[in-house]
Design an enzyme around this catalytic site. Structure first.
Site, PDB file in Angstrom:
ATOM      1  CB  CYS A  67       1.139  -1.755  -5.959  1.00 46.14           C
ATOM      2  SG  CYS A  67       0.550  -1.980  -7.446  1.00 46.14           S
ATOM      3  CB  THR A 121      -4.595   2.096  -6.790  1.00 50.79           C
ATOM      4  OG1 THR A 121      -4.756   1.598  -5.280  1.00 50.79           O
ATOM      5  CG2 THR A 121      -3.633   2.997  -6.823  1.00 50.79           C
ATOM      6  CG  HIS A 170      -1.447  -1.179   1.191  1.00 46.78           C
ATOM      7  ND1 HIS A 170      -1.378  -2.170   2.228  1.00 46.78           N
ATOM      8  CD2 HIS A 170      -2.770  -1.730   0.838  1.00 46.78           C
ATOM      9  CE1 HIS A 170      -2.243  -3.146   2.238  1.00 46.78           C
ATOM     10  NE2 HIS A 170      -2.921  -2.869   1.200  1.00 46.78           N
ATOM     11  CB  SER A 174      -9.463  -6.283   1.273  1.00 45.17           C
ATOM     12  OG  SER A 174      -9.538  -6.312  -0.260  1.00 45.17           O
ATOM     13  CB  SER A 175     -10.007  -0.647  -0.185  1.00 38.96           C
ATOM     14  OG  SER A 175     -10.552   0.332  -0.932  1.00 38.96           O
ATOM     15  CG  ASN A 176      -9.309  -4.987  -4.165  1.00 40.77           C
ATOM     16  OD1 ASN A 176      -9.915  -5.987  -4.731  1.00 40.77           O
ATOM     17  ND2 ASN A 176      -8.334  -4.946  -3.338  1.00 40.77           N
ATOM     18  CD  GLU A 225      -3.679   3.437  -2.626  1.00 42.77           C
ATOM     19  OE1 GLU A 225      -4.313   2.353  -2.934  1.00 42.77           O
ATOM     20  OE2 GLU A 225      -4.010   4.248  -3.879  1.00 42.77           O
TER      21      GLU A 225
HETATM   22  S1  SF4 Z   1      -4.987  -3.719  -6.206  1.00 40.06           S
HETATM   23 FE1  SF4 Z   1      -4.025  -2.499  -7.955  1.00 40.06          FE
HETATM   24  S2  SF4 Z   1      -2.926  -0.822  -6.885  1.00 40.06           S
HETATM   25 FE2  SF4 Z   1      -3.451  -2.264  -5.370  1.00 40.06          FE
HETATM   26  S3  SF4 Z   1      -1.719  -3.922  -5.395  1.00 40.06           S
HETATM   27 FE3  SF4 Z   1      -3.052  -4.628  -6.640  1.00 40.06          FE
HETATM   28  S4  SF4 Z   1      -2.548  -3.765  -8.738  1.00 40.06           S
HETATM   29 FE4  SF4 Z   1      -1.392  -2.310  -6.996  1.00 40.06          FE
END
Ligand code: SF4
Length: 320
Positions: A96, A164, A74, A222-224, A126
């Site tokens: 990343c 991101t 992050h 985990s944001s995503n 992040e």
């Molecule tokens: S989710 Fe996107 S920004 Fe985060 S580590 Fe994976 S590729 Fe990189």
């Protein structure tokens, strides 16, 4: 029951690189490696490394002088790097590269006299790292309603960056509000929301109309992964963010004919497979994978790993 398995799902290039990096550091140094915050936001990954003797810390000040400290995927602020230097730590940067890109944009905009509106979630690792690059020049915004109370005029020199791993749609709503109030606001040359976040969200959006239940493998921090579950919730589809198959509840499947399964960018594939095994053995589920995008992104391991000494001849630990 039918299970639609979303693809792409799971590990992205940044998570792969960060995990390989820590595995390689453990191979070279053995136990006694420190990581600033979780290497990636996934409980299973953190537990696996904890069992290998890795210690996760909230500050470089917790690390004995001279030890090895990894920076997580992050990213970190310059202040954390300074503290690490002060303690003479051997640092390895597993940030990343797509997060580093946002840091570099923040540095460039701040240097050129812009005030930066960062779209992101307060308290996320992040966001803390990015804001630390130019704390006096960055204001955090989480949703479109906050835009009207920003203390700037349309004549101010403004730029916009994003975390991101945001919801593509929510970020777009904030950007629309920003452009309406500040028409001259500068945007980064290339989208900050990363390819992995975008692809996983797009895939769930396309498949969710055919499902009555969404299961997202991923940890609560985990944001995503959270953003993926929210896509189902926004459509009125029961959606659960789960760390592993043990969290699955039988009552979720009452009257359900089609389940959509995906995984956040930090969730290992083995956890998806365990869920599929459970659903096939318990509900006689038929699994059908739908691939809507190919991903061929790869990031090299950081060069600093070389300074940790030679890699042993045999591979002692698996990478996953
Ligand atoms: S989710 Fe996107 S920004 Fe985060 S580590 Fe994976 S590729 Fe990189």
């Amino acid at each position: 029951m039918k299970v639609m398995l979303a693809s792409p799902r799971g590990f992205c290039a940044g998570v792969n690189m960060a995990i390989e990096c820590l595995d390689e550091a453990v191979r070279r140094v053995g136990s006694g490696i420190y990581v600033y915050h979780e290497i990636v936001h996934n409980q299973h990954i953190v537990q696996r490394f904890t069992q290998l003797g890795v210690k996760f810390v909230d500050s470089p000040e917790e690390v004995p002088p001279g030890s090895v400290l990894l920076f997580s995927a992050h990213g970190v602020s310059p202040e954390i790097r300074r503290l690490a230097r002060e303690r003479r730590l051997q640092t390895v940067d597993a940030t990343c590269p797509l997060v580093t890109k946002v840091h570099l944009e923040a540095i460039r905009f701040a240097r050129d006299g812009y005030h930066i509106i960062l779209i992101g979630h307060e308290g996320h690792d992040e966001v803390i790292g990015t804001m630390g690059e130019a704390p006096e020049s960055i204001t955090l915004v989480e949703d479109p309603h906050e835009v009207k109370s920003l203390p700037f005029t349309e004549h101010d020199k403004l730029a916009c960056l994003t975390q991101t791993t945001l919801s593509v749609d929510e970020a777009a709503a904030v950007i629309t509000a920003l452009k309406a109030r500040f028409p001259a606001i500068e945007m980064p040359k290339k989208e900050d929301i990363c390819y992995a976040t975008t692809n996983r969200q797009e895939t769930v959006k396309q498949l969710i109309p055919q499902a009555q239940l969404l299961l997202v493998l991923g940890s609560q921090n985990s944001s995503n992964s959270k953003r993926l579950a929210e896509i189902g919730q926004a459509q009125g589809i029961p959606s659960h963010l789960i760390d592993c198959a043990d969290e699955i509840r039988p009552e979720w499947f009452d009257g359900v004919e089609t389940v959509l399964i995906t995984a956040g960018a930090s969730a290992p594939e083995v956890l998806v497979q365990e869920c599929l095994q459970l659903l096939t053995s318990t509900y006689d589920a038929e699994v059908e994978e739908t691939q809507l995008r190919e991903e061929n992104v790869h990031f090299n391991l950081p060069r600093e790993l070389q300074q940790l000494g030679p890699a042993p001849a045999t591979n002692l630990h698996s990478s996953n």
